[in-house]
Write a protein that holds these residues in place. Structure first.
Motif, short mmCIF file in Angstrom:
data_model
loop_
_atom_site.label_atom_id
_atom_site.label_comp_id
_atom_site.label_asym_id
_atom_site.label_seq_id
_atom_site.Cartn_x
_atom_site.Cartn_y
_atom_site.Cartn_z
N TYR A 78 -5.67 10.90 4.53
CA TYR A 78 -5.56 10.15 3.28
C TYR A 78 -6.90 9.53 2.90
CZ TYR A 78 -0.47 10.44 2.99
OH TYR A 78 0.81 10.90 2.86
N SER A 90 1.04 5.86 4.17
CA SER A 90 -0.35 5.40 4.14
C SER A 90 -0.94 5.34 5.53
CB SER A 90 -0.44 4.01 3.49
OG SER A 90 0.05 4.05 2.17
N ALA A 98 4.02 5.86 7.83
CA ALA A 98 2.64 5.36 7.82
C ALA A 98 2.07 5.38 9.24
CB ALA A 98 2.59 3.94 7.26
N CYS A 145 4.50 -1.16 3.31
CA CYS A 145 3.51 -0.11 3.06
C CYS A 145 4.12 1.25 3.41
CB CYS A 145 2.24 -0.36 3.88
SG CYS A 145 1.37 -1.88 3.41
N ARG A 148 -1.69 11.94 8.02
CA ARG A 148 -1.95 10.62 7.42
C ARG A 148 -3.41 10.23 7.51
NH1 ARG A 148 3.03 8.20 10.87
NH2 ARG A 148 4.70 9.27 9.80
N ILE A 159 0.87 -1.19 0.00
CA ILE A 159 0.00 0.00 0.00
C ILE A 159 0.90 1.23 0.00
CG2 ILE A 159 -1.84 1.24 1.18
CD1 ILE A 159 -2.76 -1.47 0.28
N SER A 160 0.72 2.13 -0.94
CA SER A 160 1.57 3.32 -1.05
C SER A 160 0.73 4.56 -1.29
CB SER A 160 2.56 3.14 -2.20
OG SER A 160 3.35 4.30 -2.37
N LYS A 161 0.98 5.59 -0.49
CA LYS A 161 0.31 6.88 -0.64
C LYS A 161 -1.20 6.69 -0.73
CE LYS A 161 4.40 8.79 -2.88
NZ LYS A 161 5.00 9.43 -4.06
N SER A 162 -1.72 5.89 0.15
CA SER A 162 -3.13 5.55 0.11
C SER A 162 -3.58 5.17 1.51
CB SER A 162 -3.33 4.39 -0.88
OG SER A 162 -4.68 4.07 -1.01
N SER A 163 -4.70 4.48 1.60
CA SER A 163 -5.22 4.05 2.89
C SER A 163 -5.97 2.75 2.69
CB SER A 163 -6.14 5.11 3.48
OG SER A 163 -7.19 5.41 2.58
N ASP A 181 -8.63 5.68 -2.52
CA ASP A 181 -7.50 4.86 -2.92
C ASP A 181 -7.13 5.12 -4.38
OD1 ASP A 181 -7.16 3.67 -0.54
OD2 ASP A 181 -8.58 2.04 -0.94
#
Length: 560
Positions: free
Chosen positions: A555, A335, A354, A332, A552, A310-314, A560
């Motif tokens: 996000y 995130s 994260a 990850c 964070r 999981i990258s730059k997301s949630s 996503d």
């Protein structure tokens, strides 16, 4: 050490065991190898078999019903009572069943635990496509130049391309270890037949069952049937009659045959997957190469749920999403990850920048090779290894264990809740009345279970411990309502009581916020001045979000 030949027996041979079905194989239990290794030099013996057989007989003579307490373990191993208590607690956390007592351990489980302290973990491997992960792996830290000047250990750890071995690689590595050492392991549990020569060793059903600490039969994991009922030796035993002991040599041969079949099975599956697509049911074999654009979340055949890449997301998972009793969060970055579920085990590995929340973990949590991560968890126990600049908001019943090469760690009391949290904690046995978040135990900086060469003179160096978060910097973590709303639960507040200083800081912040709201409502400002004030408050709020790491949580607003 030269491996001794398998135990021999003069007993007449049993009929050959039935062949293993191709879809049902023996597996190593991952928990002892992932959560049961302690970097305490006195637990590792140059001649473990003879030392532990003598150790076992001595403890059985001193024990009540083959169980010993931490004082007996301390005296026998010549370690501190604190370390002996850590040994007892660690064994309880990796057993395939609930321990009879929180204060004692079975002698046979203890000797098996001590024997596997010789295990060396599989080294992380370089990802086959380094460019594909370069943009999500932790950025260079100010520590890197300092660490690389210290020792090869820190230089290896600061390598930005380290990747976890695949589950298939790890399982093969563990099986190969058991294959090599099975003769010794069986001999630790065996006992001589009365009136026969010392070479005539047998295993009772009870002793055989202790092998369930290290291996399991079939794909149901720790919740599956007992090992003895899956074997050809005791499967049809009358529960009201004592089972006939089995020659140790036959148990050894049966185990080696099954391990060889399992290794061959894994090799075949891995080979076939290298030439074809990976399906959800195969994730237990090939998860390492998942990237941010591939399947992020999967469930293995043996019940472990993986959240990877999981990258730059949630991402959020509820109890209904979890298949099995363990979760692994791997690689990850940048995130926010929410796991609102009751679990037995959780692993967080290779994550950076994260926020990771895990609801309730009844056995053990391990956090390893993470940078600038906020971890929030309610758990029985937690082990932190080789992390830097991380903050841990903990509700833990046992002292946090800190091992390996760590820098700038902080700990704080648990700081959030969701509606089902107390039900989940009760389900897995986490007590809200006990929180030892601020009593970390720091062990050695060098982990003897890593397959690395270490510089001379550092093996006895203690790792850097953690400092407490300043109460004035302590804030509540808010889980969005739409995440906790899967079903109505009884939890309305943080189930762990905050220490006085943190409670006072929280109340002071709430009071200040109320006063500011009141002043803003009553301020006789023109519309243009109100807009200027609102703009200034937004700027300060944004600065605080970034400085505290709470950015964070937003996000989720991005999707996503």
């Amino acid at each position: 050490m030269t491996e001794p030949p398998p135990p021999q027996s003069t007993e007449p041979p049993l009929p050959p065991p039935p062949s293993t079905p191709s879809t049902t194989v023996i597996h190593p239990r991952r928990e002892p190898f992932e959560h049961g290794l302690l970097p305490i030099p006195k637990l590792i013996f140059s001649d473990p078999t003879q030392t532990l057989i003598s150790f076992k007989h001595k403890l059985i003579e001193l024990s009540s019903n083959n169980r010993v307490d931490s004082v007996a373990v301390s005296e026998s191993l010549q370690i501190s009572v604190e370390q002996a208590k850590l040994v007892v607690d660690t064994i309880a956390s990796i057993l395939p069943y609930e321990s009879e007592s929180d204060d004692t351990v079975d002698v046979h489980d203890l000797v098996l635990f001590l024997y596997i302290q010789s295990y060396k973990r599989l080294l992380p491997r370089t990802h086959k496509d380094s460019a594909a992960v370069a943009d999500v792996w932790p950025s260079t830290s100010a520590f890197d130049g300092y660490l690389s000047a210290l020792s090869p250990l820190q230089l290896v750890r600061s390598n930005s391309k380290r990747f976890t071995p695949s589950q298939a690689d790890e399982e093969s590595h563990q099986l190969s270890y058991l294959q090599k050492h099975m003769a010794n392991i069986v001999s630790l549990l065996a006992e001589p037949v009365e009136g026969e020569s010392e070479e005539s060793l047998v295993l009772t059903m009870d002793r055989f069952e202790h092998l369930g600490l290290l291996i399991q039969y079939g794909d149901k994991g720790s919740e599956g049937s007992s090992l003895s009922q899956s074997s050809p030796f005791f499967a049809n035993s009358d529960p009201d009659m004592p089972a006939v002991p089995v020659p140790a040599s036959q148990v050894h041969d049966w185990l080696l045959e099954n391990i060889a079949s399992a290794l061959e099975y894994i090799a075949e599956r891995t080979s076939s997957k290298e030439n074809g697509p990976v399906s959800a049911s195969d994730q237990d074999v090939a998860m390492t190469d998942a990237s941010t654009v591939s399947v992020k979340v999967s469930t293995s055949a043996r019940g472990a749920s993986f959240i990877e890449g999981i990258s730059k997301s949630s991402y959020a998972k509820h109890a209904s999403d979890i298949k099995g009793s363990s979760v692994k969060v791997l690689n990850c970055h940048e995130s926010a990850i929410y796991i609102l579920a009751p679990l037995r085990y959780a692993t967080i590995y290779g994550c950076s920048d994260a926020t990771i929340f895990i609801g309730a973990v009844g056995k053990a949590v391990r956090v390893e090779h993470c940078e600038r991560v906020h971890v929030i968890v309610a758990a029985k126990r937690i082990c932190i290894a080789n992390c830097r600049e991380c903050v841990f908001f903990l509700g833990v019943n046992q002292q946090p264990l800190i091992v390996g090469d760590n820098h700038k760690l902080q700990v704080a009391p648990f700081n959030t809740f969701y509606s089902q949290l107390e039900e989940h904690m009760n389900e897995v046995g986490v007590l809200p009345t006990v929180n030892r978040w601020d009593e970390p135990i720091a062990l050695g900086i060098v982990d003897p279970h890593d397959s690395l060469s270490h510089p001379a003179g550092v093996s006895d160096v203690q790792t850097e411990s953690a400092t407490r978060v300043d109460p004035d910097q302590f804030t509540n973590f808010v889980i969005p309502n739409w995440l906790g709303g899967e079903s109505t639960g009884s939890t309305k507040d943080n189930p762990f009581t905050l220490p006085e200083a943190y409670m006072a800081s929280q109340q002071r912040n709430e009071k200040n916020l109320g006063e500011i709201r009141q002043l803003l409502r009553e301020a006789p400002l023109e519309e243009s001045r109100k807009r200027e004030l609102s703009s200034a408050l937004h700027v300060y709020f944004k600065d605080w979000l970034y400085a505290s790491g709470n950015i964070r949580q937003l996000y989720y607003l991005q999707g996503d």
